[in-house]
Scaffold this active site. Structure first.
Site, PDB file in Angstrom:
ATOM      1  N   MET A  34      16.683 -13.577  35.291  1.00 41.23           N
ATOM      2  CA  MET A  34      15.601 -12.640  35.000  1.00 41.23           C
ATOM      3  C   MET A  34      14.238 -13.332  35.113  1.00 41.23           C
ATOM      4  SD  MET A  34      16.993  -9.950  32.248  1.00 41.23           S
ATOM      5  CE  MET A  34      16.796 -10.942  30.789  1.00 41.23           C
ATOM      6  N   GLY A  35      14.216 -14.500  35.741  1.00 44.63           N
ATOM      7  CA  GLY A  35      12.944 -15.222  35.892  1.00 44.63           C
ATOM      8  C   GLY A  35      12.571 -15.965  34.623  1.00 44.63           C
ATOM      9  N   ALA A  36      11.291 -16.379  34.536  1.00 42.83           N
ATOM     10  CA  ALA A  36      10.826 -17.245  33.438  1.00 42.83           C
ATOM     11  C   ALA A  36      11.737 -18.468  33.364  1.00 42.83           C
ATOM     12  CB  ALA A  36      10.772 -16.510  32.096  1.00 42.83           C
ATOM     13  N   LEU A  37      11.907 -19.087  34.505  1.00 44.85           N
ATOM     14  CA  LEU A  37      12.966 -20.094  34.670  1.00 44.85           C
ATOM     15  C   LEU A  37      12.633 -21.415  33.975  1.00 44.85           C
ATOM     16  CD1 LEU A  37      13.882 -19.441  38.422  1.00 44.85           C
ATOM     17  CD2 LEU A  37      14.756 -18.321  36.357  1.00 44.85           C
ATOM     18  N   GLU A  39      14.888 -25.414  32.701  1.00 44.33           N
ATOM     19  CA  GLU A  39      15.885 -26.380  33.179  1.00 44.33           C
ATOM     20  C   GLU A  39      17.320 -25.849  33.101  1.00 44.33           C
ATOM     21  OE1 GLU A  39      15.413 -29.269  34.872  1.00 44.33           O
ATOM     22  OE2 GLU A  39      13.391 -28.423  34.907  1.00 44.33           O
ATOM     23  N   HIS A  41      18.226 -22.745  33.946  1.00 42.45           N
ATOM     24  CA  HIS A  41      18.402 -22.064  35.234  1.00 42.45           C
ATOM     25  C   HIS A  41      18.491 -23.088  36.370  1.00 42.45           C
ATOM     26  CE1 HIS A  41      16.052 -19.079  32.754  1.00 42.45           C
ATOM     27  NE2 HIS A  41      17.049 -18.319  33.143  1.00 42.45           N
ATOM     28  N   LYS A 174      25.565 -20.602  28.070  1.00 46.80           N
ATOM     29  CA  LYS A 174      24.619 -20.214  27.004  1.00 46.80           C
ATOM     30  C   LYS A 174      24.841 -18.760  26.575  1.00 46.80           C
ATOM     31  CE  LYS A 174      20.449 -19.809  24.913  1.00 46.80           C
ATOM     32  NZ  LYS A 174      20.278 -18.375  24.916  1.00 46.80           N
ATOM     33  N   VAL A 201      22.254 -26.045  28.817  1.00 48.41           N
ATOM     34  CA  VAL A 201      21.273 -27.130  28.838  1.00 48.41           C
ATOM     35  C   VAL A 201      20.423 -27.018  27.571  1.00 48.41           C
ATOM     36  CG1 VAL A 201      19.323 -28.139  30.083  1.00 48.41           C
ATOM     37  CG2 VAL A 201      21.236 -27.130  31.356  1.00 48.41           C
ATOM     38  N   ARG A 212      13.043 -17.227  25.744  1.00 51.32           N
ATOM     39  CA  ARG A 212      12.398 -16.697  24.537  1.00 51.32           C
ATOM     40  C   ARG A 212      11.839 -17.787  23.623  1.00 51.32           C
ATOM     41  NH1 ARG A 212      14.178 -11.170  24.033  1.00 51.32           N
ATOM     42  NH2 ARG A 212      15.808 -10.789  25.540  1.00 51.32           N
TER      43      ARG A 212
END
Ligand code: AMP
Length: 309
Positions: A34-37, A39, A41, A174, A201, A212
């Site tokens: 969903m983006g806002a990547l 480490e 991701h 996660k 991670v 978040r």
């Protein structure tokens, strides 16, 4: 090679097929995000790049899985930084479609239902969340599917390329319940894709990375460390073949005033049903998953720990 941004399904299919062909590739990987990547991701992307000839990462904030319009609006959107992170990992294509591209007829009438597995834990706190998430994952898995084999006689040895390329999709441990549900969906509905789980991670102090976390104040971030500490306590017990002592871990969390616990339990990793009580009182043997969700200040966080003994 620099990353290419595509925003339409047709563009994604054309470009991934072109890349696969030009590399004589035999495998394609998809990393849905969903983006806002961060480490976390990056680890998914890294694993996908290691294992596949062509890798697509999708960036799409899916309205269908948000119960709360404010939460959807507030979700961070950082496309330029996301593209830089994906490029650094060697991802070939970033697919960032509009809501209209994914849902051209508005909200879909027919959806995936996540069943009993989607109603518990996160599903109990966020009704409809997993139906919305699985519906978009089903669509993304279709979009990211590699084009069928090469035309006959086109391989270097003159043989036909009839074999289908391998197709793998990458999800983080996660989000353990999401991972379990995606695996079930792919198995129950015969999706021709291998679902690969990637370990969580964490930052050096143990906090699981999450998009978040940026909403936590310094004080809340410090308080949030109790979640991973409680999970680590159970992990140590499991590794030492001792009873898990969920109560002590729970007391640890409850002693932290900024943390409002939603759920904390030890479950079977496949069904996510709580383990029998006796696993807490006798030395722990087998495979399990400790699940936790809590609000820390205004931010809802989830974490988990696979246990094995
Ligand atoms: P999201 O963008 O939050 O929907 O997450 C996209 C994918 O990244 C999901 O498969 C998540 O489980 C995975 N992910 C998120 N945070 C982490 C993390 N800290 N470690 C590993 N994977 C993660």
């Amino acid at each position: 090679m620099s990353i290419q941004l595509v925003t339409t399904v047709a563009g994604l299919r054309a470009e991934s097929a072109r890349l696969l062909r030009s590399r004589n590739g035999v495998s394609q990987g998809l990393v849905p995000t969903m983006g806002a990547l961060h480490e976390g991701h990056a680890a998914l992307a890294h694993t996908a790049v290691e294992q596949n000839d062509v890798v697509v990462a999708s960036i799409f904030v899916n309205p269908l899985q948000f119960g709360d319009a404010v939460d959807l609006d507030r979700y961070p959107r950082t496309l330029d930084a996301d593209l830089a992170l994906l490029e650094e990992q060697g991802v070939d294509l970033a697919f960032a479609p509009s809501v209209e591209e994914v849902y051209p007829g508005g909200e879909p009438l027919v959806r995936i239902t996540s069943g009993r597995l989607g109603e518990k834990w996160e599903g109990a706190s966020r009704p409809g969340h997993f139906d919305g998430a699985l519906t978009v994952v089903a669509k993304l898995l279709h979009y990211g599917m590699p084009a069928a084999g090469l035309p006959s006689g086109s391989l270097p040895d003159g043989s036909s390329g009839a074999a289908l390329p391998a197709y793998r999709a990458y999800f983080g441990q996660k989000d353990a319940q999401q991972l379990a549900l995606v695996r079930r969906m792919a198995a129950d509905l015969n999706f021709p894709v291998e679902i690969v789980g990637v370990p969580t991670v964490r930052s050096d102090d143990g906090l699981a990375l999450s998009s978040r976390n940026r909403f936590l104040s310094d004080e809340e971030r410090e308080a949030a460390l109790v979640l991973s500490r409680a999970l680590r306590l159970l992990e140590e017990r499991a590794n030492a073949h001792e009873p898990l002592d969920v109560e002590s871990a729970q007391a640890m969390i409850e002693s932290q005033p900024l943390v409002a616990l939603d759920y904390f339990d030890v479950v079977d990793p496949g069904s996510l049903e709580p383990l029998a009580e006796n696993c807490r009182e006798t030395p722990f043997r087998g495979e399990a998953l400790a699940l936790i969700a809590a609000k820390v200040g205004p931010v809802r966080l989830i974490d988990n720990m696979p246990l094995s003994s």
